[in-house]
Write a protein that holds these residues in place. Structure first.
Motif, PDB file in Angstrom:
ATOM      1  N   UNK A 184       1.977   6.718  -6.839  1.00 47.45           N
ATOM      2  CA  UNK A 184       0.948   7.674  -7.244  1.00 47.45           C
ATOM      3  C   UNK A 184       1.415   9.106  -7.013  1.00 47.45           C
ATOM      4  N   UNK A 185       2.013   9.333  -5.846  1.00 46.12           N
ATOM      5  CA  UNK A 185       2.513  10.667  -5.523  1.00 46.12           C
ATOM      6  C   UNK A 185       3.624  11.072  -6.493  1.00 46.12           C
ATOM      7  N   UNK A 234       0.834  -1.205   0.000  1.00 49.15           N
ATOM      8  CA  UNK A 234       0.000   0.000   0.000  1.00 49.15           C
ATOM      9  C   UNK A 234       0.872   1.260   0.000  1.00 49.15           C
ATOM     10  N   UNK A 235       1.904   1.267   0.829  1.00 44.58           N
ATOM     11  CA  UNK A 235       2.810   2.425   0.861  1.00 44.58           C
ATOM     12  C   UNK A 235       3.522   2.598  -0.476  1.00 44.58           C
ATOM     13  N   UNK A 243       5.623  14.286 -11.061  1.00 42.71           N
ATOM     14  CA  UNK A 243       6.205  14.324 -12.408  1.00 42.71           C
ATOM     15  C   UNK A 243       5.291  15.028 -13.399  1.00 42.71           C
ATOM     16  N   UNK A 244       3.995  14.786 -13.298  1.00 43.89           N
ATOM     17  CA  UNK A 244       3.072  15.440 -14.230  1.00 43.89           C
ATOM     18  C   UNK A 244       3.019  16.947 -13.971  1.00 43.89           C
TER      19      UNK A 244
END
Length: 162
Positions: A63-64, A56-57, A69-70
């Motif tokens: 995701x972070x 999960x981490x 990056x985006x």
């Protein structure tokens, strides 16, 4: 001597009699150590819980990272677009037209600022050369008068800059 150590019933560690000899383990001991231990309820539950938390981490960090990056890439794209706007062909075309207009204006001002004495000296040189096509050295006086007028204008220009 070696036969007793390699017998299939030996499930123990053989200790060497003298120093400097190697230690040999029974094959059944090695196979027991190589196979996973029998799962016990509390150990498996804790291991599974830790694995789930790690997964999960890890997913949250990925995701972070993707979000960061985006956002960085979008900020860089915006910055590049802002830079490109300053160098577009339309802007450069307008700048070139402004320079052309300035040059034309300056040429017209320069032509209108010519003194009548300079114009008369220039026409005198042209007339002398037209009258003496075979002997241009006879026009030295007209050329000297033209040079004197140009020298006066240059001196006046330099004084105006000081």
């Amino acid at each position: 001597m070696g036969a007793a150590q390699s017998s299939p019933q030996a499930d123990h560690v053989v200790t060497p009699q003298a120093e400097g000899t190697s230690v040999e383990f029974a094959p059944s001991l090695i196979s027991r150590l190589a196979t996973p231990a029998s799962p016990s309820a509390p150990a498996t539950g804790t291991d599974e819980l830790v694995r789930r938390r790690l997964a999960a981490e890890s997913a949250a960090l990925r995701t972070k990272e993707a979000e960061i990056l985006s956002s960085i890439s979008s900020a860089l794209e915006k910055e590049n677009l802002d830079k490109d706007k300053g160098l577009s062909s339309e802007v450069l075309g307008r700048d070139i037209e402004e320079v052309r207009e300035k040059v034309t204006r300056m040429a017209a001002e320069r032509a209108s600022k010519e003194s009548p004495e300079l114009v008369a000296a220039k026409e005198g040189v042209v007339a002398c050369y037209a009258a003496n096509p075979n002997t241009p050295l006879d026009c030295w006086q007209a050329v000297a008068a033209f040079k004197a007028e140009v020298n006066k204008l240059e001196t006046a220009f330099v004084k105006s800059l000081q």
